[in-house]
Design a protein around this motif. Structure first.
Motif, PDB file in Angstrom:
ATOM      1  N   GLN A  63      46.421 -12.298   0.936  1.00  0.00           N
ATOM      2  CA  GLN A  63      46.264 -10.898   1.303  1.00  0.00           C
ATOM      3  C   GLN A  63      45.617 -10.123   0.146  1.00  0.00           C
ATOM      4  OE1 GLN A  63      46.861  -9.640   4.386  1.00  0.00           O
ATOM      5  NE2 GLN A  63      47.288 -11.784   4.922  1.00  0.00           N
ATOM      6  N   VAL A  65      44.447  -7.103  -2.356  1.00  0.00           N
ATOM      7  CA  VAL A  65      44.746  -5.771  -2.860  1.00  0.00           C
ATOM      8  C   VAL A  65      43.399  -5.146  -3.178  1.00  0.00           C
ATOM      9  CG1 VAL A  65      45.860  -4.415  -4.665  1.00  0.00           C
ATOM     10  CG2 VAL A  65      46.955  -6.507  -3.834  1.00  0.00           C
ATOM     11  N   GLU A 120      51.081  -2.955  -7.832  1.00  0.00           N
ATOM     12  CA  GLU A 120      50.630  -3.257  -6.477  1.00  0.00           C
ATOM     13  C   GLU A 120      50.833  -4.733  -6.148  1.00  0.00           C
ATOM     14  OE1 GLU A 120      49.692  -1.210  -4.094  1.00  0.00           O
ATOM     15  OE2 GLU A 120      50.122   0.442  -5.471  1.00  0.00           O
ATOM     16  N   ALA A 124      53.174  -6.295  -3.179  1.00  0.00           N
ATOM     17  CA  ALA A 124      52.660  -7.282  -2.232  1.00  0.00           C
ATOM     18  C   ALA A 124      53.543  -8.532  -2.211  1.00  0.00           C
ATOM     19  CB  ALA A 124      51.220  -7.642  -2.593  1.00  0.00           C
ATOM     20  N   ARG A 127      56.694  -7.699  -0.253  1.00  0.00           N
ATOM     21  CA  ARG A 127      56.419  -7.672   1.185  1.00  0.00           C
ATOM     22  C   ARG A 127      56.268  -9.091   1.741  1.00  0.00           C
ATOM     23  NH1 ARG A 127      53.261  -3.001  -0.222  1.00  0.00           N
ATOM     24  NH2 ARG A 127      51.395  -4.300  -0.434  1.00  0.00           N
ATOM     25  N   TYR A 128      55.609  -9.952   0.973  1.00  0.00           N
ATOM     26  CA  TYR A 128      55.449 -11.347   1.425  1.00  0.00           C
ATOM     27  C   TYR A 128      56.806 -12.042   1.514  1.00  0.00           C
ATOM     28  CZ  TYR A 128      54.240 -16.294   1.321  1.00  0.00           C
ATOM     29  OH  TYR A 128      54.156 -17.632   1.606  1.00  0.00           O
TER      30      TYR A 128
END
Length: 445
Positions: A63, A65, A120, A124, A127-128
């Motif tokens: 993903q 950034v 950031e 991430a 969230r993962y």
């Protein structure tokens, strides 16, 4: 008339026809130039507003950034620093203090893009991990978290202004005098003595506000330890148990909040990230042990190794008590590290370097050990008792959760699935765009 593929010649055109032809040719050329210019501007705008901001500056488990995300987060962080610095500059009483505040702001820009990018990346990763564990945050939990935040802010604003309490000026007390010291025969008015190293014999202090007779001290008398009066630490405010806002209160407070923030969706997304971090931390520490090795430890922490060495000399030489030294470091804790009697400390609740010393069979008991590095500071400890298996209280369990979560985060950040690719052009672009209209550093006159 034969057809001429190149267009009519001058001889074949009347004067009016030639003028019309020239106008059409001029309009065609002008339109082509305008179209080319618009195309160039359009390509530039597309690159500036769409293509370039969409470039990834980091990739976390596939993903991206994006540079746009970095720019927006960098702008918010700069606004926070600007607000914080503005308050400090208003309270500055001298140009030197104001200049120091400005310099601090300028220095922050040197590593700010990298720091914001790491934040950031951390979000991430959380969230993962939350997605991998099936952890979600319903909208009502976001509202509850916002309610708690607004409730605490209301508590702070409603606190009465503290009234200064008059304190008595501590009177000088006699200290140990070396054998070769000769007291002055005539009472004199002296300046406040300059602080000396801990453990060194000090000259006899006298009050600087009112001339007083110098007390006579017996050179053979044993020194009597005295405690220097220190200001009592009182909490800034007393928070109520959150949430305390009733539905009507919360609705009004939330409307006020929406009017004050720049973007409601971004704000709620940030609150969601906080809740996800709390849930991931709880999930990672869910299987922590409730009992095991523990030790009763006294600790002194300092920013430098020399600071801790001086404290050791002072304790071992009997010049200061442990309690006195703990009081002295309360106002300047090293990396927010607690000094004092830690009570029973569970293995795994402190940093790894601490465990390596405290729970090592080579560390002597009931003895202050030599200073050792922990993170970016230094410590010395005295182990009073040890147990191979003892219960862990809630404080230790929470600290163990924090360490497990920190260890997981450190490992995740160094994973090959995390790729950082912030190049100098992207860094400068984000810094320039984020700082426009935000990072002003005017010194108040």
């Amino acid at each position: 008339m034969a057809f001429n593929p190149r267009g009519p010649t001058r001889r074949q055109l009347s004067r009016a026809q030639r003028e019309r032809y020239q106008r059409r040719l001029l309009f065609g050329i002008s339109g082509g130039i305008l179209l080319a210019a618009l195309s160039i501007v359009g390509v530039g705008l597309f690159h500036e507003l769409v293509q370039f901001p969409g470039e990834p500056v980091a990739i976390v488990y596939g993903q991206p950034v994006t540079l746009r995300t970095l720019r927006d987060s960098l702008s918010e962080e700069m606004r926070r620093l600007q607000t914080q610095s503005g308050s400090s500059l208003k309270q500055a009483n001298s140009p030197d203090a104001a200049s120091a505040g400005v310099q601090q702001l300028l220095n922050a820009q040197e590593t700010l893009p990298e720091d914001v990018l790491e934040n950031e990346i951390q979000k991430a990763l959380i969230r993962y991990e939350a997605d991998r564990r099936g952890i979600t945050v319903p909208p009502d939990q976001i509202d509850t978290k916002i309610n708690e935040t607004l409730s605490r802010q209301r508590d702070i604003l409603n606190q009465p202004t503290a009234t200064p309490t008059p304190t008595q000026t501590p009177r000088p007390t006699p200290t140990e005098t070396p054998e070769d010291f000769v007291a002055s025969p005539t009472p004199t008015r002296t300046e406040t003595p300059t602080p000396t190293e801990v453990g060194a014999p000090t000259a006899e202090p006298t009050s600087s506000s009112t001339p007083t007779l110098t007390p006579t001290v017996d050179p053979n008398a044993s020194p009597t330890p005295t405690n220097t009066p220190r200001p009592t630490h009182t909490p800034n405010f007393t928070a109520t148990i959150a949430p305390t806002l009733q539905p009507t209160e919360f609705a009004q407070a939330y409307r006020d909040l929406v009017g004050a923030i720049r973007d409601q969706a971004t704000y709620r997304h940030g609150i969601e990230d906080q809740i996800l971090a709390e849930k991931v931390r709880a999930a990672i520490g869910a299987n922590e042990p409730t009992h095991g090795p523990r030790a009763h430890v006294l600790r002194l922490a300092g920013s430098t190794v020399d600071e801790v060495k001086v404290a050791l000399i002072s304790i071992n030489g009997g010049f200061s008590t442990f309690e006195d030294l703990v009081e002295q470091v309360m106002d300047r804790p090293a990396e927010n590290t607690e000094s004092g009697d830690l009570g029973w400390v569970a293995k795994g609740s402190q940093m790894h370097e601490f465990d390596d010393v405290v729970f090592s069979s080579d560390t002597p008991m009931d003895t202050w050990v030599e200073p050792f590095a922990v993170g970016h500071h230094f410590e010395t400890v005295n182990i009073l008792e040890q147990q191979d298996d003892g219960p862990y209280d809630q404080k230790n369990l929470d600290q163990m959760k924090d360490r497990l979560y920190a260890d997981w985060l450190t490992s995740a950040k160094t994973s090959p699935e995390v790729i950082r690719q912030l190049a100098p052009p992207e860094r400068q672009w984000a810094l320039d765009r984020a700082s426009k209209g935000v990072f002003t550093t005017e010194v108040p006159r």
